[in-house]
Design a protein around this motif. Structure first.
Motif, short mmCIF file in Angstrom:
data_model
loop_
_atom_site.label_atom_id
_atom_site.label_comp_id
_atom_site.label_asym_id
_atom_site.label_seq_id
_atom_site.Cartn_x
_atom_site.Cartn_y
_atom_site.Cartn_z
N LEU A 27 0.82 -1.08 0.19
CA LEU A 27 -0.12 0.31 0.05
C LEU A 27 0.79 1.09 0.18
O LEU A 27 0.48 2.26 -0.57
N ARG A 28 2.13 1.12 0.94
CA ARG A 28 2.94 2.31 0.84
C ARG A 28 3.49 2.67 -0.59
O ARG A 28 3.54 3.83 -0.94
N GLU A 29 3.88 1.55 -1.36
CA GLU A 29 4.37 1.75 -2.67
C GLU A 29 3.22 2.22 -3.70
O GLU A 29 3.32 3.22 -4.54
N ALA A 30 2.07 1.74 -3.48
CA ALA A 30 0.94 2.52 -4.39
C ALA A 30 0.61 3.81 -3.99
O ALA A 30 0.50 4.38 -5.15
N SER A 57 -6.92 5.60 -4.25
CA SER A 57 -6.51 6.13 -3.11
C SER A 57 -7.60 6.09 -1.73
O SER A 57 -7.35 5.89 -0.52
N SER A 58 -8.82 6.13 -2.28
CA SER A 58 -9.96 5.95 -1.32
C SER A 58 -9.95 4.59 -0.89
O SER A 58 -10.10 4.20 0.51
N ASP A 59 -9.71 3.56 -1.70
CA ASP A 59 -9.26 2.15 -1.18
C ASP A 59 -8.30 2.04 -0.16
O ASP A 59 -8.71 1.34 0.87
N ILE A 60 -7.28 2.73 -0.29
CA ILE A 60 -6.31 2.72 0.76
C ILE A 60 -6.71 3.54 2.10
O ILE A 60 -6.38 2.80 3.08
N PHE A 95 -2.72 8.48 7.48
CA PHE A 95 -1.91 9.10 6.51
C PHE A 95 -0.48 8.69 6.65
O PHE A 95 0.44 8.96 5.81
N GLY A 96 -0.14 8.06 7.79
CA GLY A 96 1.00 7.69 8.20
C GLY A 96 1.50 6.34 7.31
O GLY A 96 3.00 6.38 7.08
N GLY A 101 2.01 -0.21 5.85
CA GLY A 101 2.72 -0.19 4.68
C GLY A 101 3.19 -1.52 4.09
O GLY A 101 3.51 -1.64 2.90
N HIS A 102 2.97 -2.64 4.97
CA HIS A 102 3.60 -3.92 4.52
C HIS A 102 2.25 -4.62 3.97
O HIS A 102 2.43 -5.82 3.25
N VAL A 103 1.25 -4.02 3.83
CA VAL A 103 -0.03 -4.73 3.29
C VAL A 103 0.06 -4.68 1.75
O VAL A 103 0.30 -3.69 1.12
#
Length: 162
Positions: A27-30, A57-60, A95-96, A101-103
């Motif tokens: 998710l962090r990369e996306a 971005s809404s999904d995340i 937002f952090g 981030g690993h998902v």
């Protein structure tokens, strides 16, 4: 008399230079790709170059909000969700991306794709977007080969140019 918009097909006004992501990306990369490229969604491509999903971005943000738990007592920020066309309060911790981030993208992406064929008319693309209440559609074929993407912005661009 036939207007210019009635002659246009999806392939005439789609964005061809599409930024994509792998289902194995995080998710962090996306979110980084979304931010860097000033887009709100990314098609998800498998190793055979087939479009298998879409991550927005809404999904995340929705995923992070659902999984933030009670640890978000540090306040909220207002976020406009273009899909629902509503303002939502999102925990600032969302937002952090520290916790999420690993998902993998594959865990969050939308698999039910809204798409049209390259020969779909301008008017039919607009109807599809209205009926499905989305502001972007993928342009691909039945083999899930991605040719481009159309967003609400593309309709504004066509209207301004004609």
């Amino acid at each position: 008399m036939v207007t210019a918009s009635e002659r246009l097909k999806a392939s005439d006004f789609m964005q061809r230079d599409v930024v994509t992501v792998s289902p194995d990306n995080t998710l962090r990369e996306a979110l980084s790709l979304i931010t860097e490229n000033h887009v709100t969604g990314l098609p998800v491509m498998d190793s055979a170059s087939r479009c298998i999903g879409l991550i927005t971005s809404s999904d995340i943000l929705n995923y992070e909000q659902e999984h933030a738990g009670e640890s978000a007592e540090d306040g909220t920020a207002d976020f406009y969700d273009p899909e629902s066309q509503q303002w939502e309060a999102i925990p600032l911790s969302a937002f952090g991306l520290e916790e999420f981030g690993h998902v993998r993208v594959s865990e969050v992406m939308t698999r039910n794709l809204i798409w049209v064929d390259r020969d779909t008319s301008f008017k039919d693309v607009a109807r599809r977007m209205m009926n499905d209440r989305v502001h972007r559609v993928l342009v691909m074929d039945v083999a899930f080969r991605l040719y481009g993407i159309l967003s609400a912005y593309d309709f504004v661009r066509v209207a301004a140019e004609n």
